[in-house]
Write a protein that holds these residues in place. Structure first.
Motif, PDB file in Angstrom:
ATOM      1  N   TYR A 139       0.840  -1.195   0.000  1.00 36.14           N
ATOM      2  CA  TYR A 139       0.000   0.000   0.000  1.00 36.14           C
ATOM      3  C   TYR A 139       0.877   1.247   0.000  1.00 36.14           C
ATOM      4  CZ  TYR A 139      -4.105  -2.820   1.142  1.00 36.14           C
ATOM      5  OH  TYR A 139      -5.122  -3.730   1.104  1.00 36.14           O
ATOM      6  N   GLU A 168      -5.496   6.496  -0.245  1.00 37.62           N
ATOM      7  CA  GLU A 168      -6.450   5.720  -1.029  1.00 37.62           C
ATOM      8  C   GLU A 168      -5.973   5.597  -2.476  1.00 37.62           C
ATOM      9  OE1 GLU A 168     -11.211   5.994  -2.223  1.00 37.62           O
ATOM     10  OE2 GLU A 168     -10.315   7.386  -0.780  1.00 37.62           O
ATOM     11  N   TYR A 218      -0.330   2.699  -4.420  1.00 37.39           N
ATOM     12  CA  TYR A 218       0.404   1.457  -4.228  1.00 37.39           C
ATOM     13  C   TYR A 218       1.889   1.685  -4.498  1.00 37.39           C
ATOM     14  CZ  TYR A 218      -4.114  -0.984  -4.431  1.00 37.39           C
ATOM     15  OH  TYR A 218      -5.394  -1.417  -4.191  1.00 37.39           O
ATOM     16  N   ASN A 229      -8.281   0.597  -5.418  1.00 34.73           N
ATOM     17  CA  ASN A 229      -8.483  -0.297  -4.281  1.00 34.73           C
ATOM     18  C   ASN A 229      -9.655  -1.233  -4.552  1.00 34.73           C
ATOM     19  OD1 ASN A 229      -7.708   2.399  -1.991  1.00 34.73           O
ATOM     20  ND2 ASN A 229      -6.366   0.765  -2.671  1.00 34.73           N
ATOM     21  N   ARG A 235     -14.702  -0.139   0.506  1.00 35.39           N
ATOM     22  CA  ARG A 235     -13.418  -0.794   0.296  1.00 35.39           C
ATOM     23  C   ARG A 235     -13.360  -2.141   1.007  1.00 35.39           C
ATOM     24  NH1 ARG A 235     -10.815   4.351   1.281  1.00 35.39           N
ATOM     25  NH2 ARG A 235     -10.127   3.548   3.302  1.00 35.39           N
ATOM     26  N   ILE A 238      -6.245   1.329   5.461  1.00 30.96           N
ATOM     27  CA  ILE A 238      -5.039   1.098   4.679  1.00 30.96           C
ATOM     28  C   ILE A 238      -3.840   1.683   5.399  1.00 30.96           C
ATOM     29  CG2 ILE A 238      -3.853   1.734   2.537  1.00 30.96           C
ATOM     30  CD1 ILE A 238      -6.546   1.626   1.130  1.00 30.96           C
ATOM     31  N   ALA A 247      -0.104  -5.707   0.063  1.00 30.45           N
ATOM     32  CA  ALA A 247      -1.417  -5.641  -0.564  1.00 30.45           C
ATOM     33  C   ALA A 247      -1.612  -6.739  -1.597  1.00 30.45           C
ATOM     34  CB  ALA A 247      -1.618  -4.281  -1.217  1.00 30.45           C
ATOM     35  N   GLU A 293      -5.190  -6.249  -3.198  1.00 32.05           N
ATOM     36  CA  GLU A 293      -5.745  -6.957  -2.042  1.00 32.05           C
ATOM     37  C   GLU A 293      -6.975  -7.783  -2.390  1.00 32.05           C
ATOM     38  OE1 GLU A 293      -7.488  -2.778  -2.104  1.00 32.05           O
ATOM     39  OE2 GLU A 293      -5.587  -3.752  -2.571  1.00 32.05           O
TER      40      GLU A 293
END
Length: 251
Positions: A142, A146, A149, A166, A174, A179, A185, A215
């Protein structure tokens, strides 16, 4: 075909074919994917496959491939190592979602009327030789916030920050509510999934991609790790540039 593979008799199938002037000499060449059943009709999953390349009037190049093969997903050609000879890149689709074993890949140099196998760069450890697919291990962490990555490739000592979507539930919430930056992730589905010939600084390079998951599991694409490749004068492959191509859904 039967002259080149006498044991095929009449029980063979041309699974796929591609023809193009691969060495740019004005004459089209032929790439075939054959399935040979040794004259006995058995379930398709037991068929023996061959990658066959016919260049000019040279003897056929053939590579035996065990297992089931669906077709040629890519055939590319160019002088990607700048030595004056053509390289041919073939990727045969074997099923799967881009992970280990979902494609049979080859890169061949055409020199002095002979096709010679070359190697792709990668980080396959000795204990996984012959098992792991070509490519590099890439960890997906992560980022800071939001839809942020990081792609971490320890084999190249590089980290790339990128934007990705996400994972969401159908109601829009989510999957991971809280996060935390640098927590795991996802990762990559090991193995180069796609190739391209790029023109950069007036010469040709080979670019390969690896599928990155978030994820939400293997169906949750957050981007593609990209590897711009080159070869030194001894034929040793290496990566010039590591980056991430962001995933942009078309819906």
């Amino acid at each position: 075909i039967i002259e080149d593979f006498p044991h095929a008799e009449e029980s063979y199938k041309v699974q796929d074919g591609y023809y193009e002037d691969l060495d740019r000499n004005g004459v089209r060449d032929l790439v075939l994917l054959l399935r040979i059943r040794d004259g006995v009709i058995v379930p398709d999953s037991y068929a023996e496959s061959y990658l066959c390349i016919y260049m000019n009037d040279d003897s056929v190049y053939d590579k035996a491939c065990a297992g089931y093969y669906f077709g040629l997903s890519q055939v590319l050609h160019g002088d990607v190592d700048q030595d004056g000879y053509t390289e041919i890149i073939c990727s045969i689709f074997t099923g799967g979602n881009g992970g280990n074993g979902s494609a049979e890949k080859s890169i061949l140099k055409y020199k002095d009327h002979i096709l010679v196998p070359m190697s792709f760069p990668g980080d396959i450890p000795e204990e996984l030789a012959g098992v792991a697919d070509e490519g590099y291990l890439v960890k997906v962490l992560y980022g800071n916030g939001e839809n942020k990555y990081k792609a971490v490739c320890d084999g190249l000592g590089q980290t790339v920050e990128f934007n990705g979507q996400n994972a969401l539930y159908p109601d829009g919430s989510r999957v991971v509510r809280y996060i935390k930056e640098d927590e795991a992730a996802g990762g990559n589905c090991r193995g180069y999934t796609e190739f391209a010939i790029l023109i950069k600084d007036g010469r040709e390079y080979l670019l390969a991609k690896e599928f990155l998951t978030g994820e939400g599991g293997t169906s949750h694409c957050v981007g593609w790790a990209t590897f711009l490749m080159d070869w030194d004068k001894n034929g040793t492959p290496y990566v010039l540039e590591f980056n991430v191509e962001e995933y942009k859904p078309d819906f």
